[in-house]
Design a protein around this motif. Structure first.
Motif, PDB file in Angstrom:
ATOM      1  N   THR A   1      23.946  12.974  14.993  1.00 11.33           N
ATOM      2  CA  THR A   1      23.527  12.509  13.753  1.00 11.33           C
ATOM      3  C   THR A   1      23.040  11.031  13.638  1.00 11.33           C
ATOM      4  OG1 THR A   1      25.366  13.752  12.370  1.00 11.33           O
ATOM      5  CG2 THR A   1      24.399  12.271  11.258  1.00 11.33           C
TER       6      THR A   1
ATOM      7  N   CYS B   1      18.242  22.877   2.348  1.00  7.61           N
ATOM      8  CA  CYS B   1      18.242  23.138   0.879  1.00  7.61           C
ATOM      9  C   CYS B   1      17.045  22.911   0.174  1.00  7.61           C
ATOM     10  CB  CYS B   1      19.511  22.413   0.235  1.00  7.61           C
ATOM     11  SG  CYS B   1      18.987  20.637   0.317  1.00  7.61           S
TER      12      CYS B   1
ATOM     13  N   ALA C   1      18.840  20.871  -4.666  1.00  4.05           N
ATOM     14  CA  ALA C   1      19.989  21.196  -3.781  1.00  4.05           C
ATOM     15  C   ALA C   1      20.576  22.725  -3.810  1.00  4.05           C
ATOM     16  CB  ALA C   1      21.124  20.354  -4.334  1.00  4.05           C
TER      17      ALA C   1
ATOM     18  N   GLN D   1      23.947  19.698   9.397  1.00  4.19           N
ATOM     19  CA  GLN D   1      24.272  19.515   8.116  1.00  4.19           C
ATOM     20  C   GLN D   1      24.627  17.919   7.704  1.00  4.19           C
ATOM     21  OE1 GLN D   1      24.634  21.893   5.358  1.00  4.19           O
ATOM     22  NE2 GLN D   1      24.742  19.900   4.155  1.00  4.19           N
ATOM     23  N   SER D   2      25.150  17.425   8.812  1.00  3.31           N
ATOM     24  CA  SER D   2      25.367  15.546   8.404  1.00  3.31           C
ATOM     25  C   SER D   2      24.018  15.159   8.344  1.00  3.31           C
ATOM     26  CB  SER D   2      26.252  15.375   9.544  1.00  3.31           C
ATOM     27  OG  SER D   2      25.643  15.577  10.591  1.00  3.31           O
TER      28      SER D   2
ATOM     29  N   SER E   1      22.570  15.935   5.109  1.00  4.27           N
ATOM     30  CA  SER E   1      23.353  15.171   3.770  1.00  4.27           C
ATOM     31  C   SER E   1      22.753  13.869   3.671  1.00  4.27           C
ATOM     32  CB  SER E   1      24.824  15.082   4.124  1.00  4.27           C
ATOM     33  OG  SER E   1      25.364  16.546   4.133  1.00  4.27           O
TER      34      SER E   1
ATOM     35  N   HIS F   1      19.124  14.191   2.134  1.00  2.63           N
ATOM     36  CA  HIS F   1      18.643  14.642   0.824  1.00  2.63           C
ATOM     37  C   HIS F   1      19.291  13.590  -0.142  1.00  2.63           C
ATOM     38  CE1 HIS F   1      19.731  17.314  -2.749  1.00  2.63           C
ATOM     39  NE2 HIS F   1      18.605  17.401  -2.310  1.00  2.63           N
ATOM     40  N   GLU F   2      20.518  13.013   0.333  1.00  9.05           N
ATOM     41  CA  GLU F   2      21.063  11.871  -0.463  1.00  9.05           C
ATOM     42  C   GLU F   2      20.127  10.866  -0.590  1.00  9.05           C
ATOM     43  OE1 GLU F   2      24.611  10.812   1.432  1.00  9.05           O
ATOM     44  OE2 GLU F   2      25.576  12.448   0.721  1.00  9.05           O
TER      45      GLU F   2
END
Length: 269
Positions: free
Chosen positions: A154, A232, A236, A255-256, A259, A262-263
């Protein structure tokens, strides 16, 4: 209903056939033909129509139980295929037609099989590089028959390479990305299907596109999922929906990383 590609021989045969047809119908026409402009402003070449015809014949001959939803079909035919009780193929005969028509060697053939409204098999072939990305649900992803796994590290966003399509983003988000980018560098290649696959292969860590069609993303979405990547929509939701309408896509190598990406996007809206 089970899908036919649990059988390795059938799956291998389909992959070989698509590669052969792409070389014959698409790559053989590269740098040799012109194009016409469709009503929606997108381009259409002889390679698009010929490849769709040839793949349609192949699929109807070998797997007549499934309908076919092709990019170059009418909306009525597309919707009927999507509603077919046995499932349907989703085909983009040349994803990246603008590149193809302008002699830019970055385009692909994308094919997915949907059963019960979900992708169960997908392949994306890049004839310019002779790279075949493929996946079957629950069985992992492959690149040229070798396992394909997305990087599970990540990195901070400031060290990521982003594959970003500015054209189809809302102006405020596009502007902040252009002037205050959170990533190290940005690319835009022009083939949605390959964009998904390149993220799956770690050729860029984050991805953003504001408006893509089912035939653009169905196969690539499954390949990224099976490789261990994540995605996503901008709001979301799951990117894949069993409908013809356009979808936004935010994706990353895992996924991390998704996140984090997207954040950051959410803080700009």
């Amino acid at each position: 209903m089970s899908h036919p590609f649990v059988d390795n021989q059938a799956w291998s045969g389909l992959k070989q056939a698509i590669v052969s047809l792409a070389k014959q119908e698409v790559m053989s026409r590269f740098n040799q033909i012109g194009y016409e402009v469709k009503k929606d402003g997108s381009l259409l070449t002889e390679a698009d129509t010929s490849m769709q015809q040839q793949v349609t014949q192949l699929l109807k001959r070998e797997w007549p139980e499934f309908a076919l939803l092709g990019e170059e079909s009418s909306l009525e035919i597309q919707q009927a295929a999507l509603d077919h009780p046995n499932g349907c193929w989703v085909l983009d005969p040349v994803d990246g037609t603008t590149n193809f028509a302008n002699h830019i060697p970055f385009f692909s053939v994308s094919l997915a099989l949907l059963i019960a409204g979900k992708p169960v098999a997908g392949l994306v072939y890049d004839p310019a590089r002779d790279e075949l990305f493929s996946a079957r649900v629950g069985l992992g992803a492959e690149l040229n028959d070798q396992p394909l796994n997305s990087p599970q590290i990540t990195p901070p966003l400031k060290r990521c390479v982003g594959i970003i399509d500015f054209k189809r983003l809302d102006a405020p988000l596009a502007t902040v990305l252009a002037t205050q980018a959170p990533y190290a560098s940005q690319r835009s290649f022009g083939s949605v299907a390959l964009d998904w696959c390149w993220i799956a292969a770690g050729r860029g860590q984050i991805y953003l596109h504001g408006n893509q069609s089912l035939w653009d993303y169905a196969a690539g979405w499954l390949i990224l999922e099976e490789a261990g990547g994540a995605s996503c929509s901008l709001d979301a939701e799951a990117v894949f929906q069993n409908k013809i309408g356009k979808r936004s896509a935010v994706a990353a190598i895992n996924q991390s990383t998704l996140s984090l990406w997207h954040e950051w996007i959410q803080t700009q809206q």
